[in-house]
Design a protein around this motif. Structure first.
Motif, PDB file in Angstrom:
ATOM      1  N   ASN A  44       0.887  -1.152  -0.159  1.00 37.10           N
ATOM      2  CA  ASN A  44       0.003  -0.003   0.120  1.00 37.10           C
ATOM      3  C   ASN A  44       0.772   1.145  -0.033  1.00 37.10           C
ATOM      4  OD1 ASN A  44      -2.414  -1.556   0.014  1.00 37.10           O
ATOM      5  ND2 ASN A  44      -1.858  -1.999   2.241  1.00 37.10           N
ATOM      6  N   CYS A  45       0.698   2.172  -0.986  1.00 33.29           N
ATOM      7  CA  CYS A  45       1.698   3.269  -1.210  1.00 33.29           C
ATOM      8  C   CYS A  45       0.909   4.530  -1.039  1.00 33.29           C
ATOM      9  CB  CYS A  45       2.263   3.083  -2.624  1.00 33.29           C
ATOM     10  SG  CYS A  45       3.351   1.864  -2.919  1.00 33.29           S
ATOM     11  N   ASP A  46       1.416   5.402  -0.084  1.00 36.28           N
ATOM     12  CA  ASP A  46       0.992   6.639   0.096  1.00 36.28           C
ATOM     13  C   ASP A  46       2.079   7.701  -0.718  1.00 36.28           C
ATOM     14  OD1 ASP A  46       0.035   8.994   1.237  1.00 36.28           O
ATOM     15  OD2 ASP A  46       1.012   8.704   3.175  1.00 36.28           O
ATOM     16  N   ALA A  47       1.367   8.416  -1.574  1.00 33.32           N
ATOM     17  CA  ALA A  47       2.239   9.122  -2.331  1.00 33.32           C
ATOM     18  C   ALA A  47       1.806  10.646  -2.325  1.00 33.32           C
ATOM     19  CB  ALA A  47       1.855   8.724  -4.018  1.00 33.32           C
ATOM     20  N   PRO A  48       2.870  11.408  -2.432  1.00 35.22           N
ATOM     21  CA  PRO A  48       2.475  12.809  -2.348  1.00 35.22           C
ATOM     22  C   PRO A  48       1.568  13.737  -3.313  1.00 35.22           C
ATOM     23  CG  PRO A  48       4.694  12.615  -3.316  1.00 35.22           C
ATOM     24  CD  PRO A  48       4.215  11.361  -2.973  1.00 35.22           C
ATOM     25  N   ALA A  49       0.727  14.363  -2.861  1.00 35.93           N
ATOM     26  CA  ALA A  49      -0.183  15.014  -4.020  1.00 35.93           C
ATOM     27  C   ALA A  49       0.575  15.836  -5.154  1.00 35.93           C
ATOM     28  CB  ALA A  49      -1.104  16.038  -3.092  1.00 35.93           C
ATOM     29  N   PRO A  50       0.133  16.008  -6.063  1.00 33.10           N
ATOM     30  CA  PRO A  50      -1.106  15.525  -6.415  1.00 33.10           C
ATOM     31  C   PRO A  50      -1.189  14.134  -7.260  1.00 33.10           C
ATOM     32  CG  PRO A  50      -0.246  16.617  -8.464  1.00 33.10           C
ATOM     33  CD  PRO A  50       0.659  16.935  -7.397  1.00 33.10           C
ATOM     34  N   GLN A  51      -0.150  13.054  -6.996  1.00 27.50           N
ATOM     35  CA  GLN A  51      -0.122  11.837  -7.257  1.00 27.50           C
ATOM     36  C   GLN A  51      -1.124  10.977  -6.347  1.00 27.50           C
ATOM     37  OE1 GLN A  51       1.492   9.920  -9.854  1.00 27.50           O
ATOM     38  NE2 GLN A  51       0.763   8.101  -8.782  1.00 27.50           N
ATOM     39  N   PRO A  52      -2.024  10.262  -7.043  1.00 26.19           N
ATOM     40  CA  PRO A  52      -2.823   9.444  -6.240  1.00 26.19           C
ATOM     41  C   PRO A  52      -2.188   8.366  -5.634  1.00 26.19           C
ATOM     42  CG  PRO A  52      -3.180   8.973  -8.275  1.00 26.19           C
ATOM     43  CD  PRO A  52      -2.325  10.061  -8.487  1.00 26.19           C
ATOM     44  N   ASP A  53      -2.541   7.817  -4.433  1.00 26.64           N
ATOM     45  CA  ASP A  53      -1.995   6.780  -3.572  1.00 26.64           C
ATOM     46  C   ASP A  53      -2.476   5.420  -4.556  1.00 26.64           C
ATOM     47  OD1 ASP A  53      -1.296   8.462  -1.559  1.00 26.64           O
ATOM     48  OD2 ASP A  53      -2.988   7.802  -0.453  1.00 26.64           O
ATOM     49  N   GLY A  54      -1.613   4.401  -4.330  1.00 27.91           N
ATOM     50  CA  GLY A  54      -1.947   3.247  -5.005  1.00 27.91           C
ATOM     51  C   GLY A  54      -1.669   1.994  -4.230  1.00 27.91           C
ATOM     52  N   ALA A  82       9.086  -2.945 -10.817  1.00 27.13           N
ATOM     53  CA  ALA A  82       8.330  -1.879 -11.237  1.00 27.13           C
ATOM     54  C   ALA A  82       7.273  -1.686  -9.999  1.00 27.13           C
ATOM     55  CB  ALA A  82       7.414  -2.278 -12.344  1.00 27.13           C
ATOM     56  N   SER A  83       7.157  -0.251  -9.845  1.00 24.07           N
ATOM     57  CA  SER A  83       6.404   0.239  -8.853  1.00 24.07           C
ATOM     58  C   SER A  83       4.996  -0.142  -9.018  1.00 24.07           C
ATOM     59  CB  SER A  83       6.636   1.650  -8.425  1.00 24.07           C
ATOM     60  OG  SER A  83       5.769   2.254  -7.309  1.00 24.07           O
ATOM     61  N   PRO A  84       4.157  -0.131  -7.697  1.00 27.07           N
ATOM     62  CA  PRO A  84       2.757  -0.366  -8.025  1.00 27.07           C
ATOM     63  C   PRO A  84       2.039   0.951  -8.179  1.00 27.07           C
ATOM     64  CG  PRO A  84       3.208  -0.667  -5.783  1.00 27.07           C
ATOM     65  CD  PRO A  84       4.466  -0.707  -6.499  1.00 27.07           C
ATOM     66  N   LEU A  85       2.704   2.057  -8.222  1.00 32.52           N
ATOM     67  CA  LEU A  85       2.122   3.431  -8.476  1.00 32.52           C
ATOM     68  C   LEU A  85       2.379   3.731  -9.909  1.00 32.52           C
ATOM     69  CD1 LEU A  85       3.583   5.672  -5.516  1.00 32.52           C
ATOM     70  CD2 LEU A  85       1.063   5.020  -5.955  1.00 32.52           C
ATOM     71  N   ILE A  86       1.052   4.216 -10.363  1.00 32.44           N
ATOM     72  CA  ILE A  86       0.930   4.730 -11.888  1.00 32.44           C
ATOM     73  C   ILE A  86       1.322   6.257 -11.932  1.00 32.44           C
ATOM     74  CG2 ILE A  86      -0.038   4.380 -14.034  1.00 32.44           C
ATOM     75  CD1 ILE A  86       0.956   1.860 -12.994  1.00 32.44           C
ATOM     76  N   PRO A  87       2.357   6.916 -12.334  1.00 31.07           N
ATOM     77  CA  PRO A  87       2.314   8.289 -12.347  1.00 31.07           C
ATOM     78  C   PRO A  87       1.316   8.942 -13.190  1.00 31.07           C
ATOM     79  CG  PRO A  87       4.656   7.227 -12.851  1.00 31.07           C
ATOM     80  CD  PRO A  87       3.509   6.080 -12.937  1.00 31.07           C
ATOM     81  N   GLY A  88       0.620  10.195 -12.816  1.00 30.13           N
ATOM     82  CA  GLY A  88      -0.276  10.937 -13.534  1.00 30.13           C
ATOM     83  C   GLY A  88       0.273  11.892 -14.212  1.00 30.13           C
ATOM     84  N   THR A 116      18.938   9.874 -11.047  1.00 26.29           N
ATOM     85  CA  THR A 116      17.844  10.752 -12.077  1.00 26.29           C
ATOM     86  C   THR A 116      16.831   9.878 -12.757  1.00 26.29           C
ATOM     87  OG1 THR A 116      19.684  12.230 -12.234  1.00 26.29           O
ATOM     88  CG2 THR A 116      18.060  12.182 -13.996  1.00 26.29           C
ATOM     89  N   VAL A 117      15.714  10.118 -12.544  1.00 32.51           N
ATOM     90  CA  VAL A 117      14.623   9.412 -13.264  1.00 32.51           C
ATOM     91  C   VAL A 117      13.618  10.443 -14.128  1.00 32.51           C
ATOM     92  CG1 VAL A 117      12.498   7.931 -12.684  1.00 32.51           C
ATOM     93  CG2 VAL A 117      14.693   7.939 -11.259  1.00 32.51           C
ATOM     94  N   SER A 118      13.405   9.706 -15.261  1.00 32.19           N
ATOM     95  CA  SER A 118      12.562  10.448 -16.007  1.00 32.19           C
ATOM     96  C   SER A 118      11.140   9.620 -15.809  1.00 32.19           C
ATOM     97  CB  SER A 118      12.607  10.333 -17.562  1.00 32.19           C
ATOM     98  OG  SER A 118      14.178  11.010 -17.741  1.00 32.19           O
ATOM     99  N   VAL A 119      10.190  10.366 -15.102  1.00 33.85           N
ATOM    100  CA  VAL A 119       8.862   9.772 -14.926  1.00 33.85           C
ATOM    101  C   VAL A 119       8.016  10.065 -16.003  1.00 33.85           C
ATOM    102  CG1 VAL A 119       7.044   9.809 -13.297  1.00 33.85           C
ATOM    103  CG2 VAL A 119       9.251  10.044 -12.537  1.00 33.85           C
ATOM    104  N   VAL A 120       7.300   8.955 -16.756  1.00 32.65           N
ATOM    105  CA  VAL A 120       6.430   8.938 -17.829  1.00 32.65           C
ATOM    106  C   VAL A 120       5.198   8.788 -17.111  1.00 32.65           C
ATOM    107  CG1 VAL A 120       6.030   8.123 -20.188  1.00 32.65           C
ATOM    108  CG2 VAL A 120       8.325   8.556 -19.271  1.00 32.65           C
ATOM    109  N   PRO A 124       4.685   2.646 -14.853  1.00 33.83           N
ATOM    110  CA  PRO A 124       5.082   2.546 -13.671  1.00 33.83           C
ATOM    111  C   PRO A 124       6.620   2.820 -13.524  1.00 33.83           C
ATOM    112  CG  PRO A 124       4.505   0.421 -14.624  1.00 33.83           C
ATOM    113  CD  PRO A 124       4.025   1.486 -15.466  1.00 33.83           C
ATOM    114  N   LEU A 125       7.094   3.220 -12.452  1.00 33.80           N
ATOM    115  CA  LEU A 125       8.507   3.625 -12.333  1.00 33.80           C
ATOM    116  C   LEU A 125       9.095   2.265 -11.967  1.00 33.80           C
ATOM    117  CD1 LEU A 125      10.275   6.139 -12.056  1.00 33.80           C
ATOM    118  CD2 LEU A 125      10.094   6.010  -9.505  1.00 33.80           C
ATOM    119  N   ASP A 126      10.513   2.065 -12.405  1.00 33.54           N
ATOM    120  CA  ASP A 126      11.070   0.916 -12.254  1.00 33.54           C
ATOM    121  C   ASP A 126      12.440   1.289 -11.968  1.00 33.54           C
ATOM    122  OD1 ASP A 126      12.061  -1.656 -12.343  1.00 33.54           O
ATOM    123  OD2 ASP A 126      11.546  -2.004 -14.457  1.00 33.54           O
ATOM    124  N   PRO A 127      12.762   1.370 -10.513  1.00 30.22           N
ATOM    125  CA  PRO A 127      14.112   1.933 -10.040  1.00 30.22           C
ATOM    126  C   PRO A 127      15.230   1.021 -10.366  1.00 30.22           C
ATOM    127  CG  PRO A 127      12.390   1.859  -8.289  1.00 30.22           C
ATOM    128  CD  PRO A 127      11.915   1.105  -9.514  1.00 30.22           C
TER     129      PRO A 127
END
Length: 430
Positions: A44-54, A82-88, A116-120, A124-127
């Motif tokens: 369960n991921c708590d993301a900073p606004a405005p990114q929704p949690d997921g 890959a993260s369970p969060l999907i960037p908006g 350095t990460v390019s969020v699309v 999903p982000l894959d560190p």
């Protein structure tokens, strides 16, 4: 029903204990020995606004050494997957991951270098994988230390402002991401057996031992801890198994192989004048039993309201009693199995529901000649899972009275019929 009462009822037969529960999915698991392992962890991921949690699964691939010594600092490589969060939205950030691991009973943090990460947006982000170290806890000699995910925190630096995302595994900590086998301490040389263990003056005794240095050995008779002067010689093989022969010529109450940390009792039989009157007594073996035979009182795991996310609830299994009155050197295992989560009246079921246990085993009779060992935490299924055991004693007496139980966890799937569900968990002994 608007709520699901997680209620436990116990049903039992001879030698078996049954626990009835409602609802749930559990993520306690056993150990693994592979150097590299991939584990799907629900978070369960708590993301900073405005990114929704997921929430969802993230595949963690961890590489650990196969073995180490207690106290060693060992390398670990972590690939979060890959993260369970999907960037908006799309953005470029500098990310640092702080991964809190449960290493045995200790909590340790492994931190990644800045990336350095390019969020699309929509992807999903894959560190990247990164390496660090963990310390094998002291006092873990001869065990397997599991490494589990306790918390994953990512700090994203965007033009000097830091946005933090926290992902918590459910259950917390997660199933093991890997494990390390810890070397056992060198075993102390011991005296294991006397053949025979009694006799009059002139009795020849063969003394057995273990963990001795290979080569010649000597053995001695003792009285109140002091050598009597009766000594013998023998040898130890490459495996450290020793035999030594001596003749008892005077009163002694113990015999040992020299260099061993233990001795074995010897009964010196003194000849007495007069009319002999032998007295025999027969000691019959008692049962190996698991109880109470009529079951345990109900234990509630509480209630849960559907919210679209997987949820966990915890409780405690009532302790079952183990009585080993067999009067021998045998061991025993207590295992647990369960039935599916069902409501037979409505026909509803939860196929994805699970239940797990973190076993405990304690000695309840201080005169017990044996100790017991709790099993590895894990998910209970229809395959017997060992939750407690007593090792066989070899030449030593085993048995005693014990209590077997432990903490339980149920994790509900995100969606199900609102109903009362039940599974029967059965403890069995053999």
């Amino acid at each position: 029903m608007s709520t699901r009462m997680l209620r436990r009822r116990v049903l039992a037969g001879a030698g078996a204990l049954s626990l009835a529960l409602t609802g749930g999915v559990v993520g306690l698991a056993g150990s693994a020995q592979a150097a590299t392992k991939t584990t799907a962890v629900f978070e369960n991921c708590d993301a900073p606004a405005p990114q929704p949690d997921g929430s969802g699964n993230q595949n963690w691939t961890v590489t650990l050494p196969d073995g180490a010594k207690a106290g060693d600092v060992v390398p670990i490589t972590i690939d979060p997957g890959a993260s369970p969060l999907i960037p908006g939205f799309s953005v470029t950030t500098v990310n640092t991951s702080k991964i809190t691991l449960k290493v045995g009973t200790t909590t340790q943090v492994v931190t990644s270098p800045p990336e350095t990460v390019s969020v699309v947006a929509g992807q999903p982000l894959d560190p990247k994988a990164f390496s660090g170290t963990i310390k094998i806890p002291d006092g873990t000699e001869g065990t397997t230390v599991n490494v589990a995910l306790d918390l994953a925190v990512t700090d994203a630096d965007l033009s000097g402002s830091v946005f933090t995302t926290t992902c918590t595994p459910a259950p917390r900590p997660s199933a093991p991401l890997g494990s390390v086998a810890v070397e056992a301490l060198p075993k102390d040389p011991i005296t294991t057996k006397l053949t025979p263990n009694s006799g009059p003056a002139g009795q020849e005794v063969v003394v057995s031992g273990a963990n001795m240095p290979p080569g010649a050995v000597t053995c001695s008779a003792l009285l109140a801890g002091t050598p009597t002067g009766d000594n013998g010689t023998g040898t130890a093989d490459a495996a450290g198994v020793a035999t030594c022969t001596l003749t008892v010529t005077r009163k002694a109450d113990a015999i040992k192989i020299n260099g061993a940390t233990t001795s074995k009792p010897f009964v010196f039989v003194e000849e007495q004048a007069g009319v002999k009157n032998p007295v025999d007594v027969e000691v019959l073996p008692g049962p190996l039993a698991l109880g109470p035979k009529d079951g345990q009182p109900a234990v509630s795991f509480g209630s849960v309201t559907i919210n679209g996310k997987a949820q966990s609830v915890v409780g405690v299994f009532n302790a079952a009693t183990v009585q080993d009155f067999r009067g021998g050197s045998l061991g025993w295992d207590v295992t647990a199995t369960r039935t599916p989560f069902l409501n037979q009246a409505t026909g509803h079921s939860m196929a994805k529901a699970q239940i797990g246990i973190q076993p405990s085993c304690t000695v309840t009779n201080p005169d017990s000649p044996s100790t017991c060992t709790a099993g590895t935490p894990g998910a209970i299924s229809d395959v017997p899972m060992k939750v407690a055991s007593q090792a066989a004693g070899g030449d030593e007496l085993t048995g005693g009275e014990f209590a077997v139980g432990g903490a339980g966890m149920i994790q509900l799937p995100p969606f199900m019929f609102a109903d009362t569900y039940q599974t029967v968990v059965t403890f069995s002994i053999a």
